[in-house]
Write an enzyme that holds these catalytic residues in place. Structure first.
Site, PDB file in Angstrom:
ATOM      1  N   ASN A  70      85.990  13.823  84.379  1.00 35.70           N
ATOM      2  CA  ASN A  70      85.609  12.993  83.236  1.00 35.70           C
ATOM      3  C   ASN A  70      85.209  11.610  83.740  1.00 35.70           C
ATOM      4  O   ASN A  70      85.828  11.078  84.660  1.00 35.70           O
ATOM      5  CB  ASN A  70      86.847  12.892  82.313  1.00 35.70           C
ATOM      6  CG  ASN A  70      86.568  12.263  80.970  1.00 35.70           C
ATOM      7  OD1 ASN A  70      85.628  12.658  80.289  1.00 35.70           O
ATOM      8  ND2 ASN A  70      87.382  11.293  80.579  1.00 35.70           N
ATOM      9  N   ASP A 116      82.678   6.348  71.383  1.00 36.49           N
ATOM     10  CA  ASP A 116      82.706   5.247  70.423  1.00 36.49           C
ATOM     11  C   ASP A 116      81.486   4.378  70.703  1.00 36.49           C
ATOM     12  O   ASP A 116      80.956   4.380  71.812  1.00 36.49           O
ATOM     13  CB  ASP A 116      84.021   4.460  70.402  1.00 36.49           C
ATOM     14  CG  ASP A 116      84.469   3.886  71.741  1.00 36.49           C
ATOM     15  OD1 ASP A 116      83.649   3.814  72.687  1.00 36.49           O
ATOM     16  OD2 ASP A 116      85.646   3.518  71.841  1.00 36.49           O
ATOM     17  N   HIS A 174      81.320   5.925  75.904  1.00 37.33           N
ATOM     18  CA  HIS A 174      81.652   4.619  75.318  1.00 37.33           C
ATOM     19  C   HIS A 174      80.355   3.805  75.343  1.00 37.33           C
ATOM     20  O   HIS A 174      80.002   3.214  76.364  1.00 37.33           O
ATOM     21  CB  HIS A 174      82.737   3.914  76.140  1.00 37.33           C
ATOM     22  CG  HIS A 174      84.061   4.614  76.108  1.00 37.33           C
ATOM     23  ND1 HIS A 174      84.835   4.672  74.973  1.00 37.33           N
ATOM     24  CD2 HIS A 174      84.750   5.283  77.068  1.00 37.33           C
ATOM     25  CE1 HIS A 174      85.953   5.348  75.238  1.00 37.33           C
ATOM     26  NE2 HIS A 174      85.920   5.738  76.496  1.00 37.33           N
ATOM     27  N   GLU A 227      87.388   9.245  86.132  1.00 41.39           N
ATOM     28  CA  GLU A 227      86.764   8.015  86.652  1.00 41.39           C
ATOM     29  C   GLU A 227      86.878   7.888  88.171  1.00 41.39           C
ATOM     30  O   GLU A 227      87.283   6.851  88.693  1.00 41.39           O
ATOM     31  CB  GLU A 227      87.367   6.784  85.944  1.00 41.39           C
ATOM     32  CG  GLU A 227      87.179   6.853  84.436  1.00 41.39           C
ATOM     33  CD  GLU A 227      87.743   5.661  83.678  1.00 41.39           C
ATOM     34  OE1 GLU A 227      88.429   4.822  84.297  1.00 41.39           O
ATOM     35  OE2 GLU A 227      87.499   5.580  82.461  1.00 41.39           O
ATOM     36  N   GLU A 256      84.945  10.898  74.703  1.00 40.55           N
ATOM     37  CA  GLU A 256      85.587   9.658  74.223  1.00 40.55           C
ATOM     38  C   GLU A 256      84.589   8.798  73.437  1.00 40.55           C
ATOM     39  O   GLU A 256      84.546   7.574  73.613  1.00 40.55           O
ATOM     40  CB  GLU A 256      86.157   8.849  75.405  1.00 40.55           C
ATOM     41  CG  GLU A 256      87.106   9.634  76.290  1.00 40.55           C
ATOM     42  CD  GLU A 256      87.708   8.812  77.429  1.00 40.55           C
ATOM     43  OE1 GLU A 256      87.594   7.579  77.411  1.00 40.55           O
ATOM     44  OE2 GLU A 256      88.306   9.434  78.329  1.00 40.55           O
TER      45      GLU A 256
HETATM   46  C1  XIL Z   1      92.276   3.579  76.699  1.00 42.41           C
HETATM   47  C2  XIL Z   1      93.116   3.606  75.444  1.00 42.41           C
HETATM   48  O1  XIL Z   1      92.264   3.760  74.341  1.00 42.41           O
HETATM   49  C3  XIL Z   1      93.909   2.337  75.315  1.00 42.41           C
HETATM   50  O2  XIL Z   1      94.831   2.428  74.238  1.00 42.41           O
HETATM   51  C4  XIL Z   1      94.671   2.042  76.598  1.00 42.41           C
HETATM   52  O3  XIL Z   1      95.309   0.785  76.499  1.00 42.41           O
HETATM   53  C5  XIL Z   1      93.747   2.046  77.788  1.00 42.41           C
HETATM   54  O4  XIL Z   1      93.055   3.281  77.833  1.00 42.41           O
HETATM   55  N1  XIL Z   1      88.567   5.742  79.519  1.00 42.41           N
HETATM   56  C6  XIL Z   1      89.585   6.649  79.379  1.00 42.41           C
HETATM   57  C7  XIL Z   1      90.631   6.429  78.341  1.00 42.41           C
HETATM   58  O5  XIL Z   1      89.570   7.698  80.039  1.00 42.41           O
HETATM   59  O6  XIL Z   1      91.874   6.961  78.731  1.00 42.41           O
HETATM   60  C8  XIL Z   1      90.771   4.972  77.990  1.00 42.41           C
HETATM   61  O7  XIL Z   1      91.695   4.853  76.895  1.00 42.41           O
HETATM   62  C9  XIL Z   1      89.433   4.391  77.657  1.00 42.41           C
HETATM   63  C10 XIL Z   1      88.486   4.485  78.822  1.00 42.41           C
END
Ligand code: XIL
Length: 575
Positions: free
Chosen positions: A205, A272, A241, A164, A270
């Site tokens: 990422n 979802d 996401h 990020e 990641e």
């Molecule tokens: C999130 C986790 O799912 C949570 O449990 C934690 O509290 C915060 O981080 N981008 C990322 C991940 O790269 O590491 C994040 O994960 C979600 C967003």
């Protein structure tokens, strides 16, 4: 939409786990072939299918464990490998959670993606308040220690080196990293990671970069420039996401393809897909379609290694805590019932040919490539080709590594062709280079390195060694404490013909040393003698053309300038 047979199978898995705990024997019919778990189908397609694992649930929830081991062949730690988990105070490393994830993966033939080394979030306050010099040292130490711990562990194959780094407009995020170290922290992090594990895939990422948009274009430009500069970026992660109320990202597959064309692996890291709660059948259907389209985009791009889902069950998803009023983002519901999303992922991965014969992930590396053979050697370039590697699933490409000189130096990746040949350019005349190559497969396994070939470029009819017309401007500024400095060097071609390939040499005053790696050139120091050779993009200087290069250095008192400079062995004017 729910396939009753498949739903029953997952429910059985949970029941079996419970039954085992209670030691009550249950008699079940074996699952039908079409019931094969996700990992079997993904394996047959040469992809991984993974999930983000939480250590607490792995320890305490048998139903979670059961799905985790049976459905997936890849794991990312949801939190256990983040800085706050692995180095909560300076130099105090805690690996219990990270080791637990790696042990679970090893026991279940799953590969691990390390997440994440350098991020603005979930990084302890002690890091954020450091001075520039101390922060750079802390970053190097953290990367060396965390990556180094798993460097020889075959389960851990890749790392998110930076996470990020962009804001939502595609500008570099004004994090404490950027504010303290400047943008060079990104390249430095990758170099430190490569030094800690030469064989791991090193990834950048981010989120909201799935479609073609301003942010993904900024990331594309950064990755392109980093690779031109020789920074070891091997892979790009698209977090994915998504939310059904915002629509599916435009040109997802095309976006993956443009990154792949840079020579990097891409991966969905990641995934979802959330909705405004409560669920209903229509939202579930839209969500299933989104999951299907994500999987299909990855399947359509050969450089896409696989898909990681950010969890298993809605019971534990991070979404409701982060996006109030939203949730239900995962393929299994609160009670471990597979949702239409599960069926969609399964059916997209299942190409109709049925389950593969082997449910294990591909951990077999390709065979080592043959010794590279050189041809078309000129004063500034050459071609290499080698006997192709073989692999049980398929070779997806090669890493070409180069070191300068007949001996010594460091091998660094200079190209990642998909085929068993490579054209190198931007070389210096009358210079010896050594090359070796290794093969990769879709699962990220790297072969052993090939034998080394040494090639010497020709003197050439053009500039080459000998008289050349050049000027050098050398500027010193203090950096990094009492004994540090930064030198900016501008090399100008003052001749009337183009200079293709240049080597700058000079002697540093005694007590001074460069701190590798320097920038915009390949720097080396032997005794007090310093050599800088260009990168591919600044190797040719048109008449009046300049190359701006530089390095950080240390001194033991006094930062005098070098007395003289030469390019290709001929003295330059000092301006
Ligand atoms: C999130 C986790 O799912 C949570 O449990 C934690 O509290 C915060 O981080 N981008 C990322 C991940 O790269 O590491 C994040 O994960 C979600 C967003």
């Amino acid at each position: 939409m729910i396939d009753p047979a498949r739903g029953a199978r997952v429910a059985r898995t949970a029941v079996l786990a419970l039954a085992a705990a209670l030691a009550v024997p249950l008699l079940m019919a074996p699952p039908a072939a079409a019931d094969s778990p996700l990992r079997v189908h993904a394996q047959a397609r040469g992809k991984f299918i993974g999930f983000a694992a939480a250590t607490n649930q792995l320890t305490n929830d048998a139903s979670y464990r059961s799905i985790a081991s049976s459905e997936f062949n890849q794991i990312t730690a949801e939190n256990a490998m983040k800085w706050e988990s692995t180095e909560p105070s300076d130099g105090n490393y805690t690996f219990a959670g990270a080791d637990q994830i790696v042990a679970f993966a090893t026991a279940n033939n799953q590969q691990v993606h390390g997440h994440t080394l350098v991020w603005h979030s979930q990084t302890p306050g002690w890091v954020q308040g450091l001075s520039a010099t101390a922060m750079r040292t802390a970053m190097q130490d953290h990367i060396a220690t965390v990556v180094g711990r798993y460097a020889s562990n075959p389960a851990v194959v890749s790392w998110d080196v930076v996470n990020e780094v962009f804001d939502d407009n595609g500008n570099l995020r004004t994090s404490f990293w950027l504010n303290t170290l400047g943008s060079s922290y990104i390249a430095d992090a990758f170099r430190y990671a490569r030094a800690a594990d030469p064989n791991a895939r090193l990834c950048i990422n981010d989120y909201n970069v799935e479609g073609v948009n301003a942010k993904s274009t900024a990331m594309y430009n950064l990755v392109r420039q980093l690779r031109i500069d020789g920074v070891p970026v091997d892979c790009v992660g698209f977090q994915t996401h998504l939310a059904i109320q915002y629509g599916f990202p435009g040109q997802f597959q095309q976006n993956l393809e443009r990154f792949a064309a840079l020579g990097v692996q891409v991966r969905i890291t990641e995934a979802d897909i959330r909705m405004q709660t409560p669920r209903n059948a229509s939202k579930d259907t839209t969500q299933a379609n989104y999951y299907r389209d994500v999987v299909n985009a990855c399947l359509a791009v050969s450089a896409c290694a696989g898909i990681t889902i950010w969890g298993i069950t809605d019971r534990y998803s991070w979404v409701p805590d982060t996006f109030p009023g939203e949730g239900a983002a995962l393929p299994w519901d609160d009670n471990y019932q597979p949702k239409p999303a599960y069926t969609a992922i399964h059916d997209a991965l299942d190409d109709g040919s049925g389950p593969g014969p082997d449910p294990d992930p591909d951990t077999t590396p390709p065979s080592a490539p043959g010794t590279p053979a050189s041809s078309s050697v000129t004063s500034s370039g050459l071609s290499l080709s080698w006997t192709a590697s073989t692999d049980n699933v398929g070779v997806t490409g090669y890493d070409v590594l180069r070191a300068t000189g007949a001996s010594g130096g460091t091998f660094a990746v200079v190209g990642t062709p998909a085929v068993a040949s490579f054209v190198d350019s931007g070389l210096s005349a009358s210079t010896t280079y050594r090359y070796q190559v290794r093969a990769r497969d879709a699962a990220g396994n790297a072969s052993a390195l090939s034998p080394v070939v040494s090639v010497t470029t020709t003197a050439g009819g053009g500039p080459g060694p000998g008289p050349s017309s050049c000027s050098v401007a050398y500027t010193i500024s203090p950096w990094g404490g009492a004994n540090g400095f930064t030198a900016g060097v501008i090399v100008t071609n003052t001749g009337s013909s183009s200079l293709s390939g240049w080597t700058l040499t000079f002697a540093l005053p005694s007590g001074q040393a460069i701190t590798p790696p320097g920038w915009s050139a390949t720097w080396s120091q032997s005794g007090q003698n310093v050599t800088a050779t260009p990168l591919s993009w600044n190797s040719t200087l048109a008449p009046n053309g300049t190359a701006s290069i530089g390095f950080n250095g240390t001194h033991t008192g006094g930062v005098g300038e070098p007395a003289a400079f030469s390019v290709n062995g001929a003295a330059c004017t000092v301006t």
